[in-house]
Design a protein around this motif. Structure first.
Motif, PDB file in Angstrom:
ATOM      1  N   ALA A 142      46.323 101.714  69.386  1.00  0.00           N
ATOM      2  CA  ALA A 142      45.149 101.630  70.248  1.00  0.00           C
ATOM      3  C   ALA A 142      45.151 102.755  71.280  1.00  0.00           C
ATOM      4  O   ALA A 142      44.104 103.330  71.597  1.00  0.00           O
ATOM      5  N   ALA A 159      42.028 104.065  73.644  1.00  0.00           N
ATOM      6  CA  ALA A 159      41.755 102.872  74.435  1.00  0.00           C
ATOM      7  C   ALA A 159      42.611 102.881  75.696  1.00  0.00           C
ATOM      8  O   ALA A 159      43.791 103.238  75.666  1.00  0.00           O
ATOM      9  N   ARG A 180      41.479  97.905  78.583  1.00  0.00           N
ATOM     10  CA  ARG A 180      40.760  97.541  77.355  1.00  0.00           C
ATOM     11  C   ARG A 180      41.716  96.959  76.316  1.00  0.00           C
ATOM     12  O   ARG A 180      41.378  95.993  75.619  1.00  0.00           O
TER      13      ARG A 180
END
Length: 311
Positions: free
Chosen positions: A204, A209, A213
Motif C-alpha cells: 500500500a 497510500a 489511509r
C-alpha cells in the motif's frame, strides 16, 4: 530346442487376513473417551448457562409482580396479578419520565465512549505492533500495568483532577475516563501483530497510500473481530459503571441508568412501591445490552481478510 513350454513363475501374494480387532477396540476406546468428554463439557456449559440465566429469569419474573406479590409468592414463578405492563408504564412515567433521561445518558456514555475508546485502542495497538520506535516496549509495559489497576483505585484521583478543572458534575466527567481502555489497546496490539500483514502494508505504501489511509481502509477491516470485542467490552463496562458516576455526578439529570436505579432502590424502605419501579427498570436496562450482543456477535469471528496476501 525342446518343445517344452517355459512358463514364467507366477508370484502369488498370500491374502493374509487382517486382524481388525485391535484397531476396532482402539477406535472404540477413542469414541468412548470423546463421548465422555463431550458429556462433561456440555454439562459444564449447561451449569455456566444456568448460572448466568437464573438472575435474568428472576428479574423477568419479578418485573411482572406487584410489591405485595413480590414478597408473598415464589420468586421463580408468576404469582398474583400480571403487572408487567403497568410496572413498565410507571417506570417511564415516574417523575416526569426521568428514566428516559437516564437511558439516554447511558446510551451517550456507553455509545460515544465505546466508539472512541475502540478507535483509540485500535490506533495505539496497531502503532505498537507495526511501528519500530524507541521506548516501544516501555510504553507497552506501562499499558500492561494499566490493565492490572482497577477502576475504583483511580476514581478518587480522577475526581480530584476533574474538580480542579471544573469538570465534575458534567457529561465530560464520565465520558473522558471512558475513552481509555488499556485492555482494549493490549488486545488490539496482539491482534494487529498476528493478523495485519506487513507485506500488504508495504504494498500500500508503494502504491502511494498514506499512513492514515492505510489505517482506515486496510488495518481497521483486518482488525474487525478484535474491534468488535473491544467495543462490546467497553459498552458493557461503561453501561454497568456505577462507582465513577457516583463520585462525579450530583445532578440527577446526568445520572446513567445504574445510578438512577440505585437511587430508586435506596427509597424502598420509605416507599415500598419503588420495588416495582426498580425491578421494572432493571429489566428495561438489560434489553439494550442483549440487543447489542445479538446484533454484533455475527461480526465476532476472525479471519475476515486472511489470505489476502498470497505467499
Amino acid at each position: 530346442m525342446s518343445g517344452e513350454t517355459i512358463q514364467a513363475p507366477v508370484t502369488r501374494q498370500a491374502a493374509e487376513p487382517v486382524d481388525t480387532t485391535a484397531i476396532t477396540a482402539h477406535e472404540r476406546r477413542k469414541l468412548d473417551r470423546s463421548g465422555k468428554s463431550q458429556i462433561v463439557v456440555t454439562g459444564i456449559l449447561v451449569l455456566v448457562a444456568i448460572y448466568f440465566l437464573v438472575p435474568l429469569y428472576w428479574v423477568v419474573i419479578a418485573a411482572t409482580k406487584t410489591t405485595g406479590a413480590l414478597f408473598s409468592t415464589n420468586g421463580f414463578w408468576f404469582g398474583g396479578e400480571f403487572a408487567l405492563f403497568s410496572n413498565i408504564q410507571q417506570v417511564f412515567s415516574y417523575d416526569g419520565g426521568i428514566f428516559v433521561r437516564w437511558i439516554a445518558n447511558s446510551i451517550l456514555y456507553s455509545g460515544v465512549g465505546a466508539v472512541l475508546a475502540t478507535y483509540f485502542a485500535a490506533a495505539g495497538g496497531y502503532a505498537l505492533a507495526k511501528y519500530e520506535f524507541r521506548g516501544r516496549q516501555l510504553v507497552f509495559g506501562t499499558i500492561l500495568g494499566g490493565v492490572l489497576v482497577p477502576g475504583t483505585a483511580t476514581a478518587l484521583p480522577l475526581f480530584l483532577l476533574f474538580s480542579t478543572l471544573g469538570l465534575t458534575d458534567t457529561y465530560w466527567s464520565v465520558l473522558i475516563p471512558s475513552l481509555v481502555s488499556p485492555f482494549g489497546l493490549f488486545l488490539c496490539r496482539v491482534y494487529a501483530a498476528a493478523s495485519v500483514d506487513t507485506a500488504l502494508l508495504e504494498q500500500a505504501r508503494i502504491d502511494g497510500a498514506g499512513e492514515l489511509r492505510i489505517f482506515h481502509t486496510i488495518v481497521l477491516r483486518q482488525m474487525t473481530p478484535a474491534l468488535v470485542t473491544v467495543f462490546l467490552f467497553q459498552v458493557v463496562g461503561i453501561w454497568n459503571n456505577f462507582f465513577l458516576p457516583l463520585i462525579m455526578l450530583a445532578d440527577q439529570k446526568l445520572y446513567p441508568i445504574t445510578l438512577g436505579l440505585n437511587n430508586w432502590r435506596a427509597q424502598v424502605d420509605r416507599l415500598p412501591e419503588f420495588y416495582q419501579l426498580t425491578t421494572g427498570g432493571v429489566l428495561v436496562s438489560v434489553i439494550p445490552l442483549v440487543i447489542a450482543i445479538i446484533v454484533l456477535q455475527r461480526f465476532w469471528r476472525g479471519g475476515l481478510t486472511e489470505g489476502s496476501v498470497k505467499g
